[in-house]
Design a protein around this motif. Structure first.
Motif, PDB file in Angstrom:
ATOM      1  N   GLN A   1       0.836  -1.205   0.000  1.00  0.00           N
ATOM      2  CA  GLN A   1       0.000   0.000   0.000  1.00  0.00           C
ATOM      3  C   GLN A   1       0.870   1.254   0.000  1.00  0.00           C
ATOM      4  O   GLN A   1       0.584   2.219  -0.724  1.00  0.00           O
ATOM      5  CB  GLN A   1      -0.925  -0.005   1.214  1.00  0.00           C
ATOM      6  CG  GLN A   1      -1.936   1.142   1.201  1.00  0.00           C
ATOM      7  CD  GLN A   1      -2.948   1.030   2.330  1.00  0.00           C
ATOM      8  OE1 GLN A   1      -3.074  -0.008   2.960  1.00  0.00           O
ATOM      9  NE2 GLN A   1      -3.658   2.102   2.588  1.00  0.00           N
ATOM     10  N   TYR A   2       1.936   1.232   0.792  1.00  0.00           N
ATOM     11  CA  TYR A   2       2.878   2.359   0.803  1.00  0.00           C
ATOM     12  C   TYR A   2       3.494   2.559  -0.586  1.00  0.00           C
ATOM     13  O   TYR A   2       3.640   3.690  -1.060  1.00  0.00           O
ATOM     14  CB  TYR A   2       3.990   2.113   1.819  1.00  0.00           C
ATOM     15  CG  TYR A   2       3.718   2.638   3.208  1.00  0.00           C
ATOM     16  CD1 TYR A   2       3.512   3.986   3.436  1.00  0.00           C
ATOM     17  CD2 TYR A   2       3.709   1.785   4.308  1.00  0.00           C
ATOM     18  CE1 TYR A   2       3.275   4.474   4.718  1.00  0.00           C
ATOM     19  CE2 TYR A   2       3.481   2.247   5.595  1.00  0.00           C
ATOM     20  CZ  TYR A   2       3.267   3.606   5.790  1.00  0.00           C
ATOM     21  OH  TYR A   2       3.038   4.087   7.050  1.00  0.00           O
ATOM     22  N   ILE A   3       3.875   1.464  -1.242  1.00  0.00           N
ATOM     23  CA  ILE A   3       4.505   1.545  -2.565  1.00  0.00           C
ATOM     24  C   ILE A   3       3.571   2.222  -3.565  1.00  0.00           C
ATOM     25  O   ILE A   3       4.003   3.002  -4.427  1.00  0.00           O
ATOM     26  CB  ILE A   3       4.890   0.135  -3.072  1.00  0.00           C
ATOM     27  CG1 ILE A   3       6.105  -0.403  -2.302  1.00  0.00           C
ATOM     28  CG2 ILE A   3       5.182   0.141  -4.574  1.00  0.00           C
ATOM     29  CD1 ILE A   3       7.414   0.316  -2.613  1.00  0.00           C
ATOM     30  N   GLU A   4       2.284   1.940  -3.475  1.00  0.00           N
ATOM     31  CA  GLU A   4       1.308   2.530  -4.386  1.00  0.00           C
ATOM     32  C   GLU A   4       1.082   4.013  -4.109  1.00  0.00           C
ATOM     33  O   GLU A   4       0.789   4.781  -5.029  1.00  0.00           O
ATOM     34  CB  GLU A   4      -0.030   1.784  -4.282  1.00  0.00           C
ATOM     35  CG  GLU A   4       0.012   0.364  -4.848  1.00  0.00           C
ATOM     36  CD  GLU A   4      -1.344  -0.325  -4.753  1.00  0.00           C
ATOM     37  OE1 GLU A   4      -2.314   0.354  -4.330  1.00  0.00           O
ATOM     38  OE2 GLU A   4      -1.420  -1.513  -5.094  1.00  0.00           O
ATOM     39  N   GLU A   5       1.229   4.418  -2.853  1.00  0.00           N
ATOM     40  CA  GLU A   5       0.851   5.776  -2.464  1.00  0.00           C
ATOM     41  C   GLU A   5       2.017   6.757  -2.378  1.00  0.00           C
ATOM     42  O   GLU A   5       1.807   7.973  -2.508  1.00  0.00           O
ATOM     43  CB  GLU A   5       0.143   5.737  -1.100  1.00  0.00           C
ATOM     44  CG  GLU A   5      -1.177   4.972  -1.131  1.00  0.00           C
ATOM     45  CD  GLU A   5      -1.788   4.815   0.250  1.00  0.00           C
ATOM     46  OE1 GLU A   5      -1.107   5.190   1.240  1.00  0.00           O
ATOM     47  OE2 GLU A   5      -2.932   4.331   0.337  1.00  0.00           O
ATOM     48  N   GLU A   6       3.234   6.257  -2.160  1.00  0.00           N
ATOM     49  CA  GLU A   6       4.372   7.155  -1.948  1.00  0.00           C
ATOM     50  C   GLU A   6       5.573   6.715  -2.781  1.00  0.00           C
ATOM     51  O   GLU A   6       5.621   5.598  -3.285  1.00  0.00           O
ATOM     52  CB  GLU A   6       4.768   7.172  -0.458  1.00  0.00           C
ATOM     53  CG  GLU A   6       3.671   7.641   0.470  1.00  0.00           C
ATOM     54  CD  GLU A   6       4.140   7.712   1.922  1.00  0.00           C
ATOM     55  OE1 GLU A   6       5.320   8.075   2.149  1.00  0.00           O
ATOM     56  OE2 GLU A   6       3.339   7.403   2.816  1.00  0.00           O
ATOM     57  N   ARG A   7       6.540   7.627  -2.917  1.00  0.00           N
ATOM     58  CA  ARG A   7       7.784   7.310  -3.611  1.00  0.00           C
ATOM     59  C   ARG A   7       8.886   7.127  -2.567  1.00  0.00           C
ATOM     60  O   ARG A   7       9.005   7.925  -1.628  1.00  0.00           O
ATOM     61  CB  ARG A   7       8.191   8.435  -4.571  1.00  0.00           C
ATOM     62  CG  ARG A   7       9.386   8.088  -5.441  1.00  0.00           C
ATOM     63  CD  ARG A   7       9.904   9.300  -6.170  1.00  0.00           C
ATOM     64  NE  ARG A   7      10.502  10.266  -5.253  1.00  0.00           N
ATOM     65  CZ  ARG A   7      11.718  10.176  -4.757  1.00  0.00           C
ATOM     66  NH1 ARG A   7      12.493   9.138  -5.054  1.00  0.00           N
ATOM     67  NH2 ARG A   7      12.190  11.099  -3.947  1.00  0.00           N
ATOM     68  N   PHE A   8       9.688   6.065  -2.739  1.00  0.00           N
ATOM     69  CA  PHE A   8      10.779   5.777  -1.810  1.00  0.00           C
ATOM     70  C   PHE A   8      12.106   5.699  -2.556  1.00  0.00           C
ATOM     71  O   PHE A   8      12.146   5.376  -3.745  1.00  0.00           O
ATOM     72  CB  PHE A   8      10.517   4.455  -1.075  1.00  0.00           C
ATOM     73  CG  PHE A   8       9.317   4.505  -0.179  1.00  0.00           C
ATOM     74  CD1 PHE A   8       9.430   4.976   1.120  1.00  0.00           C
ATOM     75  CD2 PHE A   8       8.056   4.118  -0.637  1.00  0.00           C
ATOM     76  CE1 PHE A   8       8.321   5.045   1.951  1.00  0.00           C
ATOM     77  CE2 PHE A   8       6.940   4.184   0.176  1.00  0.00           C
ATOM     78  CZ  PHE A   8       7.066   4.652   1.477  1.00  0.00           C
ATOM     79  N   ASP A   9      13.176   5.995  -1.832  1.00  0.00           N
ATOM     80  CA  ASP A   9      14.513   5.902  -2.416  1.00  0.00           C
ATOM     81  C   ASP A   9      15.066   4.485  -2.327  1.00  0.00           C
ATOM     82  O   ASP A   9      15.897   4.091  -3.146  1.00  0.00           O
ATOM     83  CB  ASP A   9      15.459   6.884  -1.708  1.00  0.00           C
ATOM     84  CG  ASP A   9      15.061   8.328  -1.940  1.00  0.00           C
ATOM     85  OD1 ASP A   9      15.128   8.780  -3.100  1.00  0.00           O
ATOM     86  OD2 ASP A   9      14.660   8.991  -0.969  1.00  0.00           O
TER      87      ASP A   9
END
Length: 223
Positions: free
Chosen positions: A39-47
């Motif tokens: 869910q985090y991957i779908e909603e936010e961008r990570f390094d």
């Protein structure tokens, strides 16, 4: 601050990882289990992502496979298992590195920093209106979004970042699919063919830039 996603089914491990990384100026998001992580991957961008392998319901390999459908964010698999077959499996599915528990925090940070150094150059490349944006995971031409698969996106990005360099099919397999991949050269050709057609459809003269070097591979020309 670099933004890192931590995915583990043990809250104590999430807290420990966040504690390790805080002095190194990492902004941590803690996902308790696979569902929350995706869910985090779908909603936010990570390094970068730290992903535990042994989780109930959905293991880390499956999560890695799902992430690779949407993003080429660097992934480090975190595992208590040292069997080579498990490590190779993760790398084949698209992970970039692994670290085994218990680990030294300096080793973990060193591995993370090494991956981020490799990912940092050329996060944005623009040539005559064609914009490759790693941060947004987007390729566009004159504000027209070009929908690519993750592998197509990585292929075009690699070549645009290194104009004039010829890449053989085997080199592209190692760099895009991973050195342990069983992908064959004709798969590379198929991805290239599909990618070219998608870019042609928006009006960019892809054939002026993307060249086939017969008997060798492919290269990008800077005009």
């Amino acid at each position: 601050m670099k933004k890192v996603l931590l995915i583990d089914d043990e809250e104590r491990m999430l807290e420990l990882l966040a504690l390790y990384l805080k002095p190194y100026h990492y902004d941590c998001r803690k996902a308790l289990g696979p569902k929350e992580g995706l869910q985090y991957i779908e909603e936010e961008r990570f390094d970068i992502v730290l992903l535990d392998i042994m989780m109930p319901d959905m293991d880390g390999w499956s999560v890695c496979r799902e992430i690779r459908q949407h993003s080429d964010v660097p992934i480090i698999m975190v595992t208590a298992r040292e069997q080579k077959v498990d490590i190779v499996k993760g790398l084949k599915l698209g992970a970039d590195d692994y670290i085994t528990k218990p680990f030294n925090e300096e080793e973990l940070v060193a591995r993370m920093n090494a991956l981020l150094r490799r990912a940092k150059p050329g996060n944005h490349v623009e040539m005559d209106g064609l914009l490759w944006d790693r941060d947004r995971f987007e390729l566009s031409y004159k504000n027209q979004y070009i929908k690519l698969t993750p592998k197509e996106f990585s292929l075009i990005g690699l070549l645009m970042q290194n104009p004039g360099r010829v890449y053989s099919r085997n080199q592209l397999i190692d760099l895009v699919w991973g050195m342990y991949s069983e992908t064959e050269g004709r798969t590379v050709d198929s991805h290239v063919r599909n990618m070219r057609e998608k870019i042609r459809e928006v009006g960019f003269p892809i054939d002026d830039y993307f060249h086939t070097v017969w008997g060798v591979g492919y290269k990008w020309i800077r005009k």
